[in-house]
Design an enzyme around this catalytic site. Structure first.
Site, PDB file in Angstrom:
ATOM      1  N   ARG A   1       0.715  -1.196  -0.045  1.00  0.00           N
ATOM      2  CA  ARG A   1       0.011  -0.039   0.063  1.00  0.00           C
ATOM      3  C   ARG A   1       1.067   1.188  -0.100  1.00  0.00           C
ATOM      4  O   ARG A   1       1.889   1.293   0.597  1.00  0.00           O
ATOM      5  CB  ARG A   1      -1.039   0.116   1.057  1.00  0.00           C
ATOM      6  CG  ARG A   1      -1.988   1.237   1.396  1.00  0.00           C
ATOM      7  CD  ARG A   1      -3.031   0.934   0.184  1.00  0.00           C
ATOM      8  NE  ARG A   1      -4.099   1.585   0.726  1.00  0.00           N
ATOM      9  CZ  ARG A   1      -5.100   1.838  -0.208  1.00  0.00           C
ATOM     10  NH1 ARG A   1      -5.096   1.324  -1.493  1.00  0.00           N
ATOM     11  NH2 ARG A   1      -6.246   2.669   0.126  1.00  0.00           N
TER      12      ARG A   1
ATOM     13  N   THR B   1      -8.679   0.535 -10.633  1.00  0.00           N
ATOM     14  CA  THR B   1      -7.723  -0.582 -10.181  1.00  0.00           C
ATOM     15  C   THR B   1      -7.986  -1.993 -11.023  1.00  0.00           C
ATOM     16  O   THR B   1      -8.715  -1.830 -11.992  1.00  0.00           O
ATOM     17  CB  THR B   1      -8.399  -1.155  -8.773  1.00  0.00           C
ATOM     18  OG1 THR B   1      -8.514   0.044  -7.860  1.00  0.00           O
ATOM     19  CG2 THR B   1      -7.677  -2.329  -7.915  1.00  0.00           C
TER      20      THR B   1
ATOM     21  N   GLU C   1      -5.591   4.005  -7.650  1.00  0.00           N
ATOM     22  CA  GLU C   1      -6.842   4.507  -7.090  1.00  0.00           C
ATOM     23  C   GLU C   1      -7.968   4.891  -8.183  1.00  0.00           C
ATOM     24  O   GLU C   1      -8.331   4.171  -8.678  1.00  0.00           O
ATOM     25  CB  GLU C   1      -6.543   5.631  -6.021  1.00  0.00           C
ATOM     26  CG  GLU C   1      -7.618   6.438  -5.539  1.00  0.00           C
ATOM     27  CD  GLU C   1      -8.683   5.623  -5.094  1.00  0.00           C
ATOM     28  OE1 GLU C   1      -8.921   4.563  -5.066  1.00  0.00           O
ATOM     29  OE2 GLU C   1      -9.888   6.665  -4.882  1.00  0.00           O
TER      30      GLU C   1
ATOM     31  N   GLU D   1      -3.722   7.649  -4.063  1.00  0.00           N
ATOM     32  CA  GLU D   1      -4.229   6.762  -3.221  1.00  0.00           C
ATOM     33  C   GLU D   1      -4.531   7.597  -1.868  1.00  0.00           C
ATOM     34  O   GLU D   1      -5.582   7.110  -0.940  1.00  0.00           O
ATOM     35  CB  GLU D   1      -3.219   5.519  -2.965  1.00  0.00           C
ATOM     36  CG  GLU D   1      -4.024   4.341  -2.624  1.00  0.00           C
ATOM     37  CD  GLU D   1      -4.590   3.589  -3.842  1.00  0.00           C
ATOM     38  OE1 GLU D   1      -5.649   3.423  -3.869  1.00  0.00           O
ATOM     39  OE2 GLU D   1      -3.963   3.627  -4.813  1.00  0.00           O
TER      40      GLU D   1
ATOM     41  N   ASP E   1      -7.989   7.978  -0.339  1.00  0.00           N
ATOM     42  CA  ASP E   1      -8.936   6.884   0.441  1.00  0.00           C
ATOM     43  C   ASP E   1      -8.836   7.120   1.879  1.00  0.00           C
ATOM     44  O   ASP E   1      -9.415   6.608   2.663  1.00  0.00           O
ATOM     45  CB  ASP E   1      -8.050   5.475   0.261  1.00  0.00           C
ATOM     46  CG  ASP E   1      -8.807   4.904  -1.094  1.00  0.00           C
ATOM     47  OD1 ASP E   1      -9.595   5.591  -1.910  1.00  0.00           O
ATOM     48  OD2 ASP E   1      -8.227   3.649  -1.515  1.00  0.00           O
TER      49      ASP E   1
ATOM     50  N   SER F   1      -7.680   0.512   2.681  1.00  0.00           N
ATOM     51  CA  SER F   1      -8.177   0.052   1.253  1.00  0.00           C
ATOM     52  C   SER F   1      -9.564  -0.972   1.399  1.00  0.00           C
ATOM     53  O   SER F   1      -9.553  -1.708   2.629  1.00  0.00           O
ATOM     54  CB  SER F   1      -6.997  -0.704   0.926  1.00  0.00           C
ATOM     55  OG  SER F   1      -7.283  -1.598  -0.375  1.00  0.00           O
ATOM     56  N   SER F   2      -9.839  -1.309   0.433  1.00  0.00           N
ATOM     57  CA  SER F   2     -10.998  -2.260   0.361  1.00  0.00           C
ATOM     58  C   SER F   2     -10.337  -3.578  -0.720  1.00  0.00           C
ATOM     59  O   SER F   2     -11.208  -4.469  -0.748  1.00  0.00           O
ATOM     60  CB  SER F   2     -11.970  -1.830  -0.483  1.00  0.00           C
ATOM     61  OG  SER F   2     -12.592  -0.684   0.269  1.00  0.00           O
TER      62      SER F   2
ATOM     63  N   GLY G   1     -13.361  -0.254  -5.617  1.00  0.00           N
ATOM     64  CA  GLY G   1     -13.490   0.516  -4.382  1.00  0.00           C
ATOM     65  C   GLY G   1     -13.976  -0.332  -3.365  1.00  0.00           C
ATOM     66  O   GLY G   1     -13.656  -1.634  -3.468  1.00  0.00           O
TER      67      GLY G   1
HETATM   68  N1  GLU Z   1      -8.318   2.610  -3.891  1.00  0.00           N
HETATM   69  C1  GLU Z   1      -9.222   1.711  -3.653  1.00  0.00           C
HETATM   70  C2  GLU Z   1      -8.791   0.697  -2.573  1.00  0.00           C
HETATM   71  O1  GLU Z   1      -7.808   0.614  -2.138  1.00  0.00           O
HETATM   72  C3  GLU Z   1      -9.377   0.878  -4.868  1.00  0.00           C
HETATM   73  C4  GLU Z   1     -10.003   1.654  -5.828  1.00  0.00           C
HETATM   74  C5  GLU Z   1     -10.601   0.965  -7.099  1.00  0.00           C
HETATM   75  O2  GLU Z   1     -10.775  -0.287  -6.824  1.00  0.00           O
HETATM   76  O3  GLU Z   1     -10.936   1.678  -7.912  1.00  0.00           O
HETATM   77  O4  GLU Z   1      -9.610   0.062  -1.872  1.00  0.00           O
END
Ligand code: GLU
Length: 613
Positions: free
Chosen positions: A118, A419, A439, A458, A461, A482-483, A504
């Site tokens: 990350r 992503t 991101e 990023e 986030d 993050s997700s 996301g």
């Molecule tokens: N920045 C998001 C995350 O870390 C992911 C963004 C995306 O999937 O478009 O969870």
């Protein structure tokens, strides 16, 4: 607490260019955008066979990963080569200016380990970094805040690649990057998605001279034309030759820091593009730690995911633990349980999950079956709860219903929808699930001049508004939550399924829904991936694709669910996720699956369609 397995990133100069033949020849440099080219390589969304598999969103990237496997590389070599290729063909979603999370299954030891690559906030970031000094208010999120130096975190992707190769790979970095360097030099055929994403980001890109030069030199690239990126080809070759120290303690790092502090403004737009504070010292202290995964048992499977700083593993894991308290029959009751379980898990994610280097994240409690049992008390099998549901209390739980709730936190979601995810498996049984990102689609919009790649945004986030009680508040040196949820599922210690997705916070629900479709509803993996999606992230309405509403809306409305489509009908914004997965049968048969239609369809491939003698 971060569960680090004591392998700091090795920042070493590599001398590996001499160590073996290239995977092909070098094509002379050409203009960034040239005339019509051949058709893009053919792609299939499902492939079955033996000897290794790759699934990604892109045909060129999957082909490169398969070629690495055919030449004797392992799943990690293929994952790095595929990811580097995605940096060429999906430059708005991934690349060396970003970060990500990698989960690895080691066939020799049976161990599942992860790398947290990350991005981190620079040491000079301030709590009010996202407040416009001119107004005293937060910058408008899109396009103002995301198009900035202040949103750029220290990139983690090169460190992830080097760490993965050092620990599990067989190729030196230079060799793993070589096919992608050739692809950048030769160019790829522009598809509708790339043209559309360029058009949608044109104002952001025109804000910077370097980005205009790379992506808009002759206007928006036309579908069917060939897009070349000789700067990136050179960057990959130099990164391979000099090693990642070139970024973390060398000249490329100095250029990145300068670009963040003084974005190359063109004056062509009114976007404020506030600068960031990243220094070479911030790059020098970056680490991509090897960590234990999150691990839960689910109906006889062991599900391994990404521990914080991502919320992916805890939120997928907690949702599964809640679901395991029930055995609903049929698609509609199962989907009702799925939607309600994720709302509960998202409440806990918002309340408790942040960077474990800064926050005491209660991972064990969040993944405790007793906690799940108590959370399941709030899941009515016959009716949807009013949203948002409150978070549970990790400090005091005993699995008995009617326990008091902690408070009423709502997760504020500003994550982008870009992503990319790839999954690889090799002939020895090693498996990689790897999600990487910059991101937002197009990241910060800032290309490092002359280097051919975009910097991430990023840090957006982090929660935009600073709240000292928020585990995801901005802090110097911290990773934004993050997700991303790369996931490997084992049965009796052997891998059976590996998957992940962009999207996301809908990454979490997408991975979970595919698991539910496959493990609970018994759909084949291609059908589980293709099935229409819905995401309940503790909001009043369920975010759902139109096809999901058409199929299940009326039946689920009877439980009290309401629905909202995420974007304009027919657009990619109306889709949820883009899964890349591999299923592994006990006899060695592999099923690689990518999206059949979302984001224009992905590319799945296997090394050999029949058993290799
Ligand atoms: N920045 C998001 C995350 O870390 C992911 C963004 C995306 O999937 O478009 O969870």
């Amino acid at each position: 607490m971060r569960r680090t397995l004591a392998v700091p990133v090795a920042i070493v100069a590599s001398t590996t260019l001499a160590l073996g033949a290239a995977l092909g020849t070098v094509v002379p440099a050409g203009p960034a955008v040239a005339g019509p080219g051949p058709k893009p390589p053919p792609k299939a969304s499902t492939a079955t066979g033996y000897g290794g598999a790759v699934s990604s969103v892109d045909a060129d990237a999957t082909a490169i990963g398969l070629e690495v496997l055919r030449r004797g590389g392992n799943a990690v070599d293929a994952a790095v080569a595929t990811a580097a290729a995605l940096g060429v063909t999906e430059p708005y979603s991934a690349g060396i200016g970003g970060g990500g999370y990698l989960v690895h299954y080691d066939a020799a030891t049976g161990a599942v380990e992860t790398i947290d690559g990350r991005e981190t906030a620079p040491s000079g970031i301030r709590p009010d970094a996202f407040i416009d000094p001119a107004t005293g208010q937060p910058y408008p999120f899109t396009p103002d805040l995301v198009t900035s130096g202040v949103s750029v975190g220290v990139p983690g992707t090169p460190a992830t690649w080097q760490t993965a190769l050092d620990r599990w790979g067989s190729l030196p970095l230079a060799k793993a990057l070589r096919p992608a360097a050739r692809l950048a030099q030769r160019g790829f055929v522009v598809d509708d998605t790339f043209a559309l994403q360029t058009r949608e980001n044109a104002e952001r890109f025109r804000t910077f001279t370097s980005t205009t030069d790379l992506f808009l030199a002759e206007g928006v690239p036309r579908p069917g034309s060939r897009f070349r990126n000789p700067d990136l080809a050179r960057t990959y070759r130099q990164l391979g030759a000099k090693g990642i120290g070139w970024l973390y303690s060398g000249r490329l790092g100095a250029e990145v820091a300068r670009t963040v502090q003084r974005p190359p403004l063109s004056g062509a737009t009114d976007l404020p593009a506030p600068p960031g504070s990243m220094t070479v010292q911030d790059l020098a202290t970056y680490q991509a730690p090897v960590q234990e995964p999150t691990s839960i048992g689910y109906r006889g499977y062991q599900v391994h995911g990404m521990a914080p700083s991502s919320s992916g593993g805890t939120t997928v894991g907690e949702s599964l633990n809640i679901l395991e308290q029930f055995r609903p029959k049929g698609a509609v009751p199962t989907l009702h349980h799925y939607l309600e379980a994720t709302a509960l898990a998202f409440a806990d994610r918002g309340r408790y999950v942040g960077d474990p280097a800064f926050e005491d994240v209660p991972v064990d409690a969040l993944l405790d079956d007793v906690f799940a049992k108590e959370r399941a008390c709030s899941l009515d099998p016959d009716a949807a709860a009013a949203k948002p549901v409150p978070a549970g209390d990790v400090a005091s739980y005993d699995g008995v219903c009617a326990a008091p709730a902690a408070d009423d936190d709502v997760d504020r979601d500003t994550e982008g929808l870009s992503t990319t995810h790839l999954t690889t498996a090799d002939r020895w049984g090693n498996v990689v699930a790897y999600t990487l990102t910059i991101e937002q689609t197009g990241g910060s919009g800032i290309v490092v001049p002359g280097r051919g790649f975009l910097l991430n945004n990023e840090l957006t986030d982090f929660s935009t508004v600073y709240d000292p009680d928020d585990p995801n508040r901005i802090e110097p040196g911290k990773r934004p939550r993050s997700s991303m949820a790369p996931t490997i599922v084992l049965r009796d210690g052997r891998p059976v399924l590996a998957l992940g997705s962009p999207g996301g916070s809908t990454i979490i629900t997408t991975v979970l829904q595919v698991l539910v479709n496959r493990l609970d509803l018994g759909l084949s993996l291609p059908d589980a991936v293709a099935a229409p999606r819905a995401a309940q992230r503790n909001t009043a309405a369920v975010t759902a694709e139109q096809a999901f509403i058409d199929a299940y809306g009326a039946a689920l409305a009877a439980y009290g669910h309401t629905f909202a489509v995420p974007g304009p009908p027919g657009s990619s914004a109306a889709e949820i996720g883009a899964v890349a997965a591999v299923e592994l049968a006990p006899d060695g048969r592999l099923t690689a699956v990518a999206e059949p239609t979302r984001r224009g369809g992905g590319a799945a491939g296997v090394v050999a369609p029949t058993l290799i003698p």
